[in-house]
Every structure is written in structure tokens, then in C-alpha cells.
Motif scaffolding. Structure first.
Motif, PDB file in Angstrom:
ATOM      1  N   ARG A  32       1.398  11.295 -12.853  1.00 37.66           N
ATOM      2  CA  ARG A  32       1.052  10.601 -11.920  1.00 37.66           C
ATOM      3  C   ARG A  32       1.233  10.527 -10.690  1.00 37.66           C
ATOM      4  N   ARG A  36       0.514  12.635  -6.701  1.00 38.77           N
ATOM      5  CA  ARG A  36      -0.252  11.174  -5.514  1.00 38.77           C
ATOM      6  C   ARG A  36       1.041  11.842  -4.377  1.00 38.77           C
ATOM      7  N   ASN A  87       0.892  -0.192 -16.672  1.00 39.38           N
ATOM      8  CA  ASN A  87       0.001  -0.158 -15.473  1.00 39.38           C
ATOM      9  C   ASN A  87      -0.149   0.925 -14.711  1.00 39.38           C
ATOM     10  N   SER A  89      -2.497   2.130 -12.370  1.00 39.27           N
ATOM     11  CA  SER A  89      -3.096   2.301 -10.813  1.00 39.27           C
ATOM     12  C   SER A  89      -2.179   0.919 -10.306  1.00 39.27           C
ATOM     13  N   ALA A  90      -1.730   0.492 -10.760  1.00 41.29           N
ATOM     14  CA  ALA A  90      -0.786  -1.053 -10.430  1.00 41.29           C
ATOM     15  C   ALA A  90       0.454   0.055 -10.066  1.00 41.29           C
ATOM     16  N   GLU A  92       0.748   2.885  -8.794  1.00 41.74           N
ATOM     17  CA  GLU A  92       0.327   3.365  -7.753  1.00 41.74           C
ATOM     18  C   GLU A  92       0.146   3.120  -6.644  1.00 41.74           C
ATOM     19  N   ARG A  93      -0.169   1.459  -6.746  1.00 40.12           N
ATOM     20  CA  ARG A  93      -0.097   0.788  -5.692  1.00 40.12           C
ATOM     21  C   ARG A  93       1.035   0.189  -5.181  1.00 40.12           C
TER      22      ARG A  93
END
Length: 106
Positions: A32, A36, A87, A89-90, A92-93
Motif C-alpha cells: 500500500r 501510494r 492500521n 490508514s493510520a 499512510e496518514r
């Protein structure tokens, strides 16, 4: 600008389905992040008690002191997440934030 991400997981128990290991979960995170952010992210996975941990004595010390529990996610040398699940998403942020040119890193 680049960012380093280290995920430290536990070794898989004997007979564990290879798709349900920390290494497999970390591989998903790596895919991922690569999709990105491309080459801006240097990803590493290390298994606790494995030979790769020799490069991360500070993480072993934190675990021994009870300050961190795998899985551990270290971004640019700073422990950001510990215990529970990875996590995506966390993570990636946090990586996006680390890649900001004006970000203040503590």
C-alpha cells in the motif's frame, strides 16, 4: 524527501497459515505504501528475535522495558504505533505527514 518505515512483528507459530502472519500483514502495508508513495518510502520488516533485530537494538530495549509491544511501527526513527493491529490508514496518514516538506519532526 524520503521516509523510512520499520515494522517489527512476532515470528509465526509453527503451522500458522502463511497469509495470517505479521510478515504477511507487513507485506500488505508495504504494498500500500509503495502504491501510494513509490520510492519515497523505504520499508523494512523485522521479526522479533530474528537476525534483522540486530540493526534495531533500541526497539529490543523498548520491548524488554515493557515500553512497546509488537507489532511496532517506527517512522523516520520515531515509534508511532505499538500493539494491536497494523492500521494501514493510520500508517499512510503518518507517512504522508512525515513526507510533508514543512513537517516538524519530534
Amino acid at each position: 524527501m524520503t521516509c523510512s518505515v520499520l515494522v517489527v512483528g512476532l515470528p509465526s507459530p509453527a503451522g500458522c497459515d502463511s497469509t495470517k502472519t505479521w510478515k504477511a500483514a507487513a507485506s500488505f502495508v508495504e504494498q500500500r505504501l509503495a502504491a501510494r508513495f513509490g520510492p519515497a518510502v523505504a520499508f523494512e520488516y523485522a521479526e522479533l528475535f530474528g537476525p534483522d533485530m540486530a540493526r534495531h537494538p533500541e526497539i529490543e530495549a523498548e520491548i524488554a522495558a515493557g515500553e512497546a509491544v509488537p507489532p511496532i511501527v517506527v517512522i523516520d526513527g520515531v515509534r508511532r504505533f505499538t500493539g494491536g493491529k497494523l492500521n494501514v490508514s493510520a500508517i499512510e496518514r503518518a507517512v504522508a505527514e512525515a513526507l510533508q516538506p514543512d513537517a516538524v519532526h519530534v
